[in-house]
Design a protein around this motif. Structure first.
Motif, short mmCIF file in Angstrom:
data_model
loop_
_atom_site.label_atom_id
_atom_site.label_comp_id
_atom_site.label_asym_id
_atom_site.label_seq_id
_atom_site.Cartn_x
_atom_site.Cartn_y
_atom_site.Cartn_z
N ASN A 106 0.41 4.12 -2.91
CA ASN A 106 -0.06 5.47 -2.58
C ASN A 106 0.96 6.53 -2.97
O ASN A 106 0.60 7.63 -3.40
CB ASN A 106 -0.36 5.56 -1.07
CG ASN A 106 -1.63 4.81 -0.70
OD1 ASN A 106 -2.51 4.61 -1.52
ND2 ASN A 106 -1.71 4.37 0.54
N GLU A 107 2.24 6.20 -2.84
CA GLU A 107 3.28 7.15 -3.24
C GLU A 107 3.24 7.38 -4.75
O GLU A 107 3.38 8.51 -5.23
CB GLU A 107 4.65 6.61 -2.83
CG GLU A 107 5.80 7.57 -3.14
CD GLU A 107 7.13 7.01 -2.69
OE1 GLU A 107 8.18 7.61 -3.03
OE2 GLU A 107 7.15 5.98 -1.98
N ALA B 24 0.56 6.93 -6.67
CA ALA B 24 -0.70 7.60 -6.99
C ALA B 24 -0.63 9.08 -6.66
O ALA B 24 -1.24 9.91 -7.34
CB ALA B 24 -1.85 6.94 -6.24
N ALA B 25 0.10 9.44 -5.60
CA ALA B 25 0.21 10.84 -5.21
C ALA B 25 0.91 11.68 -6.28
O ALA B 25 0.65 12.88 -6.40
CB ALA B 25 0.96 10.96 -3.88
N ARG C 123 0.80 -1.23 0.00
CA ARG C 123 0.00 0.00 0.00
C ARG C 123 0.83 1.29 0.00
O ARG C 123 0.53 2.22 -0.76
CB ARG C 123 -0.96 -0.02 1.19
CG ARG C 123 -2.01 1.10 1.13
CD ARG C 123 -2.97 0.98 2.29
NE ARG C 123 -3.75 -0.25 2.21
CZ ARG C 123 -3.85 -1.13 3.19
NH1 ARG C 123 -3.19 -0.94 4.32
NH2 ARG C 123 -4.60 -2.20 3.05
N GLU D 29 -5.40 8.88 -5.20
CA GLU D 29 -5.23 8.03 -4.03
C GLU D 29 -5.90 6.69 -4.30
O GLU D 29 -7.01 6.64 -4.84
CB GLU D 29 -5.84 8.68 -2.79
CG GLU D 29 -5.61 7.90 -1.51
CD GLU D 29 -6.20 8.58 -0.29
OE1 GLU D 29 -6.12 8.00 0.80
OE2 GLU D 29 -6.74 9.70 -0.45
N LEU D 30 -5.24 5.61 -3.93
CA LEU D 30 -5.77 4.28 -4.15
C LEU D 30 -6.19 3.65 -2.83
O LEU D 30 -5.47 3.76 -1.83
CB LEU D 30 -4.72 3.39 -4.83
CG LEU D 30 -4.30 3.78 -6.25
CD1 LEU D 30 -3.17 2.90 -6.73
CD2 LEU D 30 -5.49 3.68 -7.21
N GLN D 31 -7.35 3.04 -2.84
CA GLN D 31 -7.86 2.35 -1.67
C GLN D 31 -7.84 0.84 -1.95
O GLN D 31 -8.72 0.32 -2.62
CB GLN D 31 -9.28 2.82 -1.34
CG GLN D 31 -9.38 4.29 -0.97
CD GLN D 31 -8.70 4.60 0.35
OE1 GLN D 31 -8.54 3.73 1.20
NE2 GLN D 31 -8.28 5.85 0.51
#
Length: 299
Positions: A247-248, A250-251, A243, A256-258
């Motif tokens: 997230n890094e 995606a930023a 994760r 943002e990824l869930q």
């Protein structure tokens, strides 16, 4: 014999078999858990990564420009009755001009308005290019419609890409499912290696096939249920490790990824289905051993 007695015996035999074949049972548990965790982890990662794509609007919208003083309510009713129309929205000419000025950064002005009333028609995402064109022609043929501009080439390209992706994922899923089934069958059969001698004794004592097979079916149920729980734990551990990196990444694109495990009901269902499959495979393996004993006795 009472209803409870054979099941109590099967339960005690299941526990005795798990203790006796502790190493094989543990190996079966680990093999099954790894086999289940691989497709589970891949599915969760792909589902999380596809969330931005799934949130994109997939339906084609037709912008219907009405003629001057056209009855919009009547036009909307006529369009709604056409096939493949999912929803409609009337945008009055004054509201359309206001929105256009806001997008262009122009001051709001009063006076003459060159824009007509507009009807936004959202078509079903399942409509093909030919069906979209047919609906546009039918709308444009209405007496109160001036013209209907639309762009649907992206929809056709997206459908082609989606078909290719789903075909590839289907092939990958089929191969993965076959591998998982083979590993699970091997893992479960490890727990029934000692079935031959025990079933031979039960056969000589006049036991029925269901009576003899029941302890092994229950053992497969317990092992696969536990393996499913362990697979969920392995998948969750992998998601926790993965994760931060996702997230890094995606930023960098402002997103943002869930990515997480599904809801508890889904997890319980996954464990229950896995336990049922384990019970079925173990029962079939034990029944095969029982039939082998019958064939040997008939010679």
């Amino acid at each position: 014999m009472s209803f409870v007695t054979p099941r109590r015996w099967a339960f005690s035999e299941m526990l005795r078999g798990l203790r006796r074949d502790g190493s094989r049972s543990l190996l079966s548990l680990l093999l099954a858990a790894l086999a289940l965790s691989i497709p589970l982890f891949i599915a969760l990662v792909f589902y999380g990564l596809s969330e931005p794509l799934r949130s994109l609007p997939m339906s084609v919208e037709l912008t219907v420009f009405a003629k001057d003083k056209a009855p919009m309510d009547k036009l909307e009713a006529e369009v709604k009755a056409m096939p493949w129309v999912a929803s409609t929205q009337i945008i009055p000419r004054d509201e359309a001009l206001k929105g256009l000025n806001e997008k262009l950064g122009l001051p709001q002005r009063t006076g003459s308005n060159p824009l007509p009333d507009i009807l936004i028609v959202t078509l079903s995402s399942e409509a093909t290019s030919s069906e979209i064109a047919d609906v546009a022609k039918r709308i444009e043929a209405l007496s109160s419609v001036d013209f209907v501009p639309y762009e649907a080439s992206w929809h056709e390209k997206l459908q082609s890409v989606s078909r290719a992706v789903w075909t590839g994922l289907g092939c990958l899923g089929a191969v993965t499912a076959l591998l998982v089934v083979l590993v699970l069958e091997t893992a479960i059969r490890l727990t029934t290696l000692a079935a031959g001698s025990e079933m031979r004794t039960l056969y000589l004592l006049g036991a029925t096939p269901i009576f003899a097979v029941r302890p092994y079916a229950w053992r497969g149920f317990v092992l696969m249920g536990a393996a499913a729980g362990l697979a969920l734990l392995i998948a969750q551990t992998g998601l926790i490790i993965l994760r931060p990196a996702l997230n890094e990444a995606a930023a960098l694109y402002g997103g943002e990824l869930q990515i997480s495990l599904p809801p508890p009901l889904w997890c319980w269902s996954f464990a229950a289905i896995s336990a049922f499959i384990g019970s079925l495979i173990a029962a079939l393996a034990a029944l095969s051993a029982w039939r082998g004993i019958i064939r040997e006795s008939g010679r």
